[in-house]
Enzyme design. Structure first.
Site, PDB file in Angstrom:
ATOM      1  N   GLU A  66       0.645   0.656   9.397  1.00  0.00           N
ATOM      2  CA  GLU A  66      -0.818   0.482   9.379  1.00  0.00           C
ATOM      3  C   GLU A  66      -1.530   1.711   9.952  1.00  0.00           C
ATOM      4  OE1 GLU A  66      -2.481  -3.335  10.381  1.00  0.00           O
ATOM      5  OE2 GLU A  66      -0.563  -4.309  10.055  1.00  0.00           O
TER       6      GLU A  66
ATOM      7  N   LEU B 153       0.820  -1.204   0.000  1.00  0.00           N
ATOM      8  CA  LEU B 153       0.000   0.000   0.000  1.00  0.00           C
ATOM      9  C   LEU B 153       0.862   1.265   0.000  1.00  0.00           C
ATOM     10  CD1 LEU B 153      -2.832   1.322   0.223  1.00  0.00           C
ATOM     11  CD2 LEU B 153      -2.628   1.085   2.714  1.00  0.00           C
TER      12      LEU B 153
ATOM     13  N   GLN C  27      10.361   3.141  46.574  1.00  0.00           N
ATOM     14  CA  GLN C  27       9.043   3.607  46.166  1.00  0.00           C
ATOM     15  C   GLN C  27       9.036   4.107  44.722  1.00  0.00           C
ATOM     16  OE1 GLN C  27       7.097   7.376  47.626  1.00  0.00           O
ATOM     17  NE2 GLN C  27       5.788   5.902  48.690  1.00  0.00           N
TER      18      GLN C  27
END
Length: 388
Positions: free
Chosen positions: A361, A120, A274
């Site tokens: 795509e 394409l 953390q």
């Protein structure tokens, strides 16, 4: 298989995915590692055929295709990509090809003997598929054939594919309305190609068409309706591109949890910090959100592929999943440190693989355009109904 229920897969689906991950790691990955970067890995394709996975591409619904691609991507990205490219190149033949075309080409694709490609994109028309310039000049009067002239670029499996699904401008109308789809065997006179050296490890090339002859028997669907052939294919495969991304994100996340649970630094385990724990939690949350959106988009396609909401849902799934995978893999590399950049490390591999799905795509920007266009279309229709 049991349909996705909104928040969880069925037990049979979970079991199938686990089997696929094991197959990818134990049988397919060794074949992938023996392959040459940037080349079609025919032994890997043959194995996908022998396992019946290529057949599943053509007989499964959108959700099962997503589960298939996600599970293979987790264990072997090369196997996932090889399978997806076969589907992308041959699905237009399944949906829009003649009986003769299907009988000639699809058995070999399903068996992994015949390599398909979806042609394409062009040098000047990548994301804007309606701006295609490859010309199909009619010859021989009504009912005659065409000559294809121009270029295609960024074509996966080129120039090694055995046939190409090619989109060319036949001129029945402006923009997308003047595009037709053709099945072009690789041995047609005037067709040549070259491989491109790309970041992604799968084969990508450019094609040159110098008066390549095609006839009515090579058409996929009707003249001037090729853009619909392309969109039908992309609407199915876009959510599963998201599934590919989710598979990579889950692999990177699992590797990160395992690494930070035992790696010591600054007098303790990384996972006890953390800052690290919160980053891993963010990675996990984004991955789960992307996974659920992909499944929901695929389930919507399976429920009604013709629904006007399908393109928007597919675009949302691809957008969120591919952007999430980029985030997760990048942070996984950061938490692993320099070891993740060493050639052969899982995350080094994923770091190279994860970038391309945000472009092919339909780039992320194109997905945002599709989403916004659909939202404003719905708003306009509601306003018009209210004014009636």
């Amino acid at each position: 298989m049991t349909r996705f229920t909104g928040f969880a897969l069925g037990a049979d689906q979970e079991e199938w995915c686990a089997r696929l991950r094991t197959l990818a790691a134990e049988r397919l990955r060794p074949l992938a590692e023996k392959g040459e970067l940037g080349r079609v890995n025919r032994p890997l394709l043959a194995a996908l055929g022998e396992e019946g996975l290529l057949e599943r591409v053509f007989t499964s619904g959108a959700l099962d295709l997503c589960l298939l691609r996600e599970s293979l991507a987790y264990g072997c990205t090369e196997a996932e990509t090889a399978l997806a490219l076969q589907g992308l190149g041959a699905y237009p033949v399944l949906r829009s090809g003649s009986e003769v075309q299907r009988e000639r080409w699809l058995p070999g694709v399903r068996a992994g003997r015949t390599v398909a490609a979806f042609a394409l994109s062009e040098p000047g028309a990548g994301s804007d598929a309606g701006a295609l310039a490859l010309s199909a000049v009619a010859e021989g009067g009504p009912g005659g054939g065409w000559r294809l002239s121009g270029e295609k670029c960024w074509i996966s499996n080129a120039p090694e594919a055995d046939f190409y699904t090619v989109f060319a401008r036949t001129g029945e109308g402006p923009g997308a309305r003047g595009v037709s789809a053709f099945l072009v065997p690789a041995d047609r006179p005037g067709l040549s190609g070259e491989a491109l050296d790309m970041l992604s490890p799968h084969p990508i090339g450019a094609l040159a068409f110098d008066g390549v002859p095609v006839g009515p028997d090579d058409l996929l669907g009707e003249p001037g309706r090729g853009f619909r052939v392309a969109m039908d294919t992309l609407n199915l495969f876009r959510p599963s591109v998201g599934a590919f991304a989710v598979g990579m994100a889950r692999a990177a996340l699992d590797a990160t949890v395992a690494h930070t649970a035992v790696r010591t630094a600054f007098g303790g385990v990384l996972g006890d910090l953390q800052a690290v724990a919160h980053r891993v939690a963010e990675m996990a949350t984004r991955t789960e959100a992307a996974r659920l959106l992909v499944y929901a988009a695929a389930d919507a396609y399976d429920a009604d592929a013709s629904s006007p909401q399908v393109p928007r849902r597919a675009a949302m799934a691809k957008l969120l999943a591919t952007e999430t995978a980029q985030y997760v893999v990048d942070h996984a590399v950061q938490l692993h440190g320099a070891a993740a950049l060493r050639r052969g490390h899982l995350l080094e591999h994923l770091y190279r693989e994860v970038r391309a799905p945000r472009i092919y795509e339909g780039a992320s920007e194109v997905q945002r355009t599709i989403i916004a266009k659909e939202l404003y279309r719905e708003a306009r229709e509601m306003r018009e109904v209210g004014e009636a």
